[in-house]
Design an enzyme around this catalytic site. Structure first.
Site, PDB file in Angstrom:
ATOM      1  N   THR A   1       2.388  -1.933   8.998  1.00 50.36           N
ATOM      2  CA  THR A   1       2.811  -3.013  10.170  1.00 50.36           C
ATOM      3  C   THR A   1       3.219  -4.399   9.425  1.00 50.36           C
ATOM      4  OG1 THR A   1       0.609  -3.484  10.376  1.00 50.36           O
ATOM      5  CG2 THR A   1       1.703  -1.681  11.798  1.00 50.36           C
TER       6      THR A   1
ATOM      7  N   HIS B   1       8.564 -24.291   9.382  1.00 50.87           N
ATOM      8  CA  HIS B   1       7.554 -24.780  10.056  1.00 50.87           C
ATOM      9  C   HIS B   1       6.089 -24.732   9.670  1.00 50.87           C
ATOM     10  CE1 HIS B   1       9.419 -25.395  14.428  1.00 50.87           C
ATOM     11  NE2 HIS B   1      10.242 -25.563  13.301  1.00 50.87           N
TER      12      HIS B   1
ATOM     13  N   CYS C   1       3.154  -3.234   4.115  1.00 51.94           N
ATOM     14  CA  CYS C   1       2.029  -1.994   4.457  1.00 51.94           C
ATOM     15  C   CYS C   1       2.873  -1.651   5.700  1.00 51.94           C
ATOM     16  CB  CYS C   1       0.505  -2.603   4.836  1.00 51.94           C
ATOM     17  SG  CYS C   1       0.679  -3.724   6.210  1.00 51.94           S
TER      18      CYS C   1
ATOM     19  N   HIS D   1       4.968 -31.061  10.521  1.00 51.73           N
ATOM     20  CA  HIS D   1       4.438 -29.864  10.148  1.00 51.73           C
ATOM     21  C   HIS D   1       3.715 -29.736   8.733  1.00 51.73           C
ATOM     22  CE1 HIS D   1       7.339 -27.934  12.743  1.00 51.73           C
ATOM     23  NE2 HIS D   1       8.191 -28.573  12.284  1.00 51.73           N
TER      24      HIS D   1
ATOM     25  N   ASP E   1       0.730  -1.024   0.050  1.00 52.10           N
ATOM     26  CA  ASP E   1       0.094   0.086   0.124  1.00 52.10           C
ATOM     27  C   ASP E   1       0.937   1.253   0.106  1.00 52.10           C
ATOM     28  OD1 ASP E   1       1.086   0.243   2.571  1.00 52.10           O
ATOM     29  OD2 ASP E   1      -0.992   0.098   3.608  1.00 52.10           O
TER      30      ASP E   1
HETATM   31  C1  RB5 Z   1      -1.777   2.665   6.755  1.00 47.87           C
HETATM   32  O1  RB5 Z   1      -1.836   3.731   7.175  1.00 47.87           O
HETATM   33  C2  RB5 Z   1      -1.812   1.584   7.630  1.00 47.87           C
HETATM   34  O2  RB5 Z   1      -2.903   1.198   8.236  1.00 47.87           O
HETATM   35  C3  RB5 Z   1      -1.317   0.228   6.705  1.00 47.87           C
HETATM   36  O3  RB5 Z   1      -0.080   0.246   5.961  1.00 47.87           O
HETATM   37  C4  RB5 Z   1      -1.065  -0.983   7.630  1.00 47.87           C
HETATM   38  O4  RB5 Z   1      -0.047  -0.807   8.469  1.00 47.87           O
HETATM   39  C5  RB5 Z   1      -2.264  -1.815   8.116  1.00 47.87           C
HETATM   40  O5  RB5 Z   1      -2.244  -2.970   8.706  1.00 47.87           O
END
Ligand code: RB5
Length: 145
Positions: free
Chosen positions: A67, A98, A65, A133, A8
């Site tokens: 996180t 695994h 993204c 596994h 993203d």
């Molecule tokens: C975008 O701001 C953020 O929410 C997205 O990149 C991601 O971390 C969502 O899990």
């Protein structure tokens, strides 16, 4: 080996850097977007990479993204996808050994590019161990409860 990749807006810059890194390593890349830092919705991109992996248009996928979490939640809704958020080389290797992860999810806001490159390298160079596994993975299904 072909790798499907997408991000993203939060992961866009990392995706661009990773594409160069992976190309240097000899991988063929299929980029499913996003193509700028303009705000967008990660599920729209997770589904594209998940579809490519499940339909064997690519052997593996990488999703980035902020996180890595949103991408993994979305990709794991697709039957046959095992998307793992990894944050160091150890988790990257174990997600292969695994869990036989077929998509690697990364948090662009959580890791620097050196860490990310090390994680990607570890993930791509590690194979599934099979054995006990295999049985566990075969028990992973989608449920409607
Ligand atoms: C975008 O701001 C953020 O929410 C997205 O990149 C991601 O971390 C969502 O899990």
């Amino acid at each position: 080996m072909k790798i499907a990749i997408a991000s993203d807006h939060a992961g866009f810059k990392v995706k661009e850097k990773l594409k160069k890194f992976l190309t240097r390593m000899g991988y063929e890349i299929k980029d499913f977007g996003t193509f700028s830092e303009e705000s967008c919705d990660y599920p729209d991109f997770a589904i594209k990479v998940a579809e490519a992996v499940v339909n064997r248009k690519a052997e593996n996928g990488i999703l980035i993204c902020g996180t890595g979490i949103g991408m993994s939640i979305a990709a794991n809704k697709v039957k046959g996808i095992r998307a793992a958020v990894c944050w160091n080389e150890e988790t990257a290797k174990l997600s292969r050994k695994h869990n036989n992860a077929n998509i690697l999810c990364l948090g662009a806001r959580m890791l620097n590019i050196d860490e990310i490159e090390r994680i990607v390298k570890a993930w791509l160079s590690t194979n599934f161990e099979g054995g006990r596994h295999e049985k566990r993975i075969s028990k992973i299904h989608a449920y409607e409860i």
